[in-house]
Design a protein around this motif. Structure first.
Motif, PDB file in Angstrom:
ATOM      1  N   GLU A  28     -12.433  18.857  36.270  1.00 24.71           N
ATOM      2  CA  GLU A  28     -13.694  19.539  36.547  1.00 24.71           C
ATOM      3  C   GLU A  28     -14.796  18.582  36.969  1.00 24.71           C
ATOM      4  O   GLU A  28     -15.585  18.895  37.867  1.00 24.71           O
ATOM      5  CB  GLU A  28     -14.124  20.297  35.287  1.00 24.71           C
ATOM      6  CG  GLU A  28     -15.438  21.039  35.419  1.00 24.71           C
ATOM      7  CD  GLU A  28     -15.877  21.702  34.120  1.00 24.71           C
ATOM      8  OE1 GLU A  28     -17.048  22.113  34.033  1.00 24.71           O
ATOM      9  OE2 GLU A  28     -15.055  21.790  33.195  1.00 24.71           O
ATOM     10  N   ARG A  29     -14.848  17.396  36.332  1.00 29.46           N
ATOM     11  CA  ARG A  29     -16.008  16.521  36.510  1.00 29.46           C
ATOM     12  C   ARG A  29     -15.697  15.118  37.003  1.00 29.46           C
ATOM     13  O   ARG A  29     -16.611  14.339  37.278  1.00 29.46           O
ATOM     14  CB  ARG A  29     -16.757  16.390  35.179  1.00 29.46           C
ATOM     15  CG  ARG A  29     -17.124  17.719  34.542  1.00 29.46           C
ATOM     16  CD  ARG A  29     -17.847  17.466  33.245  1.00 29.46           C
ATOM     17  NE  ARG A  29     -18.037  18.681  32.467  1.00 29.46           N
ATOM     18  CZ  ARG A  29     -18.578  18.716  31.252  1.00 29.46           C
ATOM     19  NH1 ARG A  29     -18.992  17.580  30.700  1.00 29.46           N
ATOM     20  NH2 ARG A  29     -18.705  19.853  30.594  1.00 29.46           N
ATOM     21  N   THR A  42     -14.131  20.897  23.208  1.00 28.09           N
ATOM     22  CA  THR A  42     -13.229  21.727  24.000  1.00 28.09           C
ATOM     23  C   THR A  42     -12.074  22.270  23.169  1.00 28.09           C
ATOM     24  O   THR A  42     -11.636  23.413  23.357  1.00 28.09           O
ATOM     25  CB  THR A  42     -12.671  20.929  25.200  1.00 28.09           C
ATOM     26  OG1 THR A  42     -13.760  20.523  26.028  1.00 28.09           O
ATOM     27  CG2 THR A  42     -11.700  21.746  26.019  1.00 28.09           C
TER      28      THR A  42
END
Length: 233
Positions: A28-29, A42
């Motif tokens: 995602e990042r 998470t």
């Protein structure tokens, strides 16, 4: 080797759950885009619980890299299992199989691939990234080419560097989305272009190479689009 990617947590398996969470966050990042505390959040545990397994984010990423390197080596071995003979043909095919597995792994596991090639800041984390099995396999494959008389000993180091950087560069471009690969034929054609060119440059007999996969239209994928866009501005 199938690598699970969902960051689910089961009692007694926190270490693996944190690795899955790290992979999801990297996807995602990016490699630098998260903290150990976020990985803990998470999977639904406290940050202090993470320290039983990882002292910091870099150590967690080293565990991700270790897993990826181990899985890649397994896929390389499996891909080349049918070409274990000592002769020139098998030596060339085995090298080609390894390169194909490398590219397929990068496409199938882009988050693993990114972490595997991030440079750890500490020697401790670099040690945790072991095994270096893919590199060992590549080196042994080049030694087999030399032993079979396919590549001259005095150019083996240069040849391995040229082939490694060519295949790795192709994998990096595909993972980054900078090289448009539309289907399996284009993927195999792109690999054929870089690997065939590098191996011919190393003096490998063209008759030992697999059947050619020409580039669609005979042009470099991606580059033609960039040139076309530039000419229209």
């Amino acid at each position: 080797m199938m690598i699970p990617t969902r960051p689910t947590y089961h009692h007694g398996d926190l270490r693996n759950s944190l690795i899955r969470a790290a992979l999801a966050l990297v996807a995602e990042r990016g490699v630098e885009g998260f903290s150990l505390r976020e990985a803990a959040r998470t999977v639904g545990v406290s940050a202090s619980a993470c320290y039983r397994h990882f002292s910091d984010r870099e150590e967690l990423l080293a565990a991700v890299a270790h897993e990826g390197l181990d899985a890649l080596a397994e896929e390389m071995r499996a891909a080349a299992a049918k070409h274990e003979g000592p002769g020139p043909f098998d030596a060339v095919q085995r090298f080609w199989d390894y390169a194909t597995a490398y590219l397929h792994f990068a496409q199938a596991h882009p988050a693993h691939f990114r972490v595997m090639h991030a440079i750890p800041k500490s020697e401790h984390s670099r040690d945790l990234m072991l095994p270096r099995s893919p590199a060992v396999l590549a080196q042994s494959a080049m030694e087999a080419l030399v032993a079979a008389g396919v590549v001259a000993p005095d150019v083996a180091g240069r040849a391995l560097l040229a082939i490694w950087t060519s295949v790795h560069g192709l994998a990096q471009l595909t993972v980054a989305g900078q090289l448009p690969l539309d289907d399996e034929l284009t993927l195999e054609a792109a690999l054929d272009a870089v690997l065939r060119t590098a191996m011919l440059g190393a003096g490998v007999d063209a008759g030992l190479l697999p059947p050619e996969h020409p580039l669609p239209g005979g042009v470099c994928p991606g580059m033609a689009e960039l040139v076309r866009e530039a000419s229209q501005t």
